[in-house]
Design a protein around this motif. Sequence first.
Motif, mmCIF file in Angstrom:
data_model
loop_
_atom_site.group_PDB
_atom_site.id
_atom_site.type_symbol
_atom_site.label_atom_id
_atom_site.label_comp_id
_atom_site.label_asym_id
_atom_site.label_seq_id
_atom_site.Cartn_x
_atom_site.Cartn_y
_atom_site.Cartn_z
ATOM 1 N N GLN A 1 0.844 -1.183 0.000
ATOM 2 C CA GLN A 1 0.000 0.000 0.000
ATOM 3 C C GLN A 1 0.885 1.241 0.000
ATOM 4 O O GLN A 1 1.723 1.411 0.866
ATOM 5 C CB GLN A 1 -0.895 0.018 1.240
ATOM 6 N N VAL A 2 0.669 2.103 -0.986
ATOM 7 C CA VAL A 2 1.437 3.335 -1.091
ATOM 8 C C VAL A 2 0.582 4.488 -0.593
ATOM 9 O O VAL A 2 -0.571 4.629 -0.983
ATOM 10 C CB VAL A 2 1.876 3.580 -2.539
ATOM 11 N N GLN A 3 1.137 5.292 0.273
ATOM 12 C CA GLN A 3 0.447 6.480 0.754
ATOM 13 C C GLN A 3 1.072 7.717 0.105
ATOM 14 O O GLN A 3 2.283 7.782 -0.086
ATOM 15 C CB GLN A 3 0.553 6.608 2.279
ATOM 16 N N LEU A 4 0.207 8.675 -0.198
ATOM 17 C CA LEU A 4 0.643 9.891 -0.862
ATOM 18 C C LEU A 4 0.017 11.088 -0.164
ATOM 19 O O LEU A 4 -1.162 11.029 0.220
ATOM 20 C CB LEU A 4 0.211 9.895 -2.325
ATOM 21 N N ALA A 5 0.776 12.161 -0.040
ATOM 22 C CA ALA A 5 0.252 13.369 0.585
ATOM 23 C C ALA A 5 0.796 14.579 -0.146
ATOM 24 O O ALA A 5 2.010 14.818 -0.146
ATOM 25 C CB ALA A 5 0.642 13.414 2.057
ATOM 26 N N GLU A 6 -0.111 15.347 -0.746
ATOM 27 C CA GLU A 6 0.279 16.563 -1.464
ATOM 28 C C GLU A 6 0.296 17.763 -0.529
ATOM 29 O O GLU A 6 -0.432 17.805 0.470
ATOM 30 C CB GLU A 6 -0.702 16.852 -2.614
ATOM 31 N N SER A 7 1.106 18.732 -0.886
ATOM 32 C CA SER A 7 1.148 20.001 -0.162
ATOM 33 C C SER A 7 1.624 21.082 -1.115
ATOM 34 O O SER A 7 2.141 20.791 -2.195
ATOM 35 C CB SER A 7 2.070 19.913 1.053
ATOM 36 N N GLY A 8 1.429 22.327 -0.685
ATOM 37 C CA GLY A 8 1.957 23.448 -1.449
ATOM 38 C C GLY A 8 0.954 24.204 -2.279
ATOM 39 O O GLY A 8 1.298 25.192 -2.925
#
Length: 124
Positions: free
Chosen positions: A1-8
Amino acid sequence: QVQLAESGGGSVQAGGSLRLSCAFSGAGYRRVCLGWFRQAPGKEREGFAAIYNGGGSTNYANSVKGRFTMSQDNAKNLVYLQMTSLKPEDTAMYYCAADLFRCGSLDGYRYSYWGQGTQVTVSS
């Protein structure tokens, strides 16, 4: 399971710049293939940037070519999207996505893992 978190994400005037980041984890030793997508209200999701082989060559849609640059820092498990010369039509929710098998695609159906998104608003 790959987790991703965007910001900016944020608000910027036309002609301005923003840099988005996407932190990914959970892939262990496996290669992660990453792409950037966006969706504006009432419009279909658009895949516009993807990167090959952990930071090799990139693939861009014509709508962003020459204005956006995608890069990857494997030591930090981060992928970046540098956006310049922003236009009001770039306003959308921006998502990073990952797949463990195929790199470089702008087709969202080829990606198995998605972040929650970060909003970009460009005013005229």
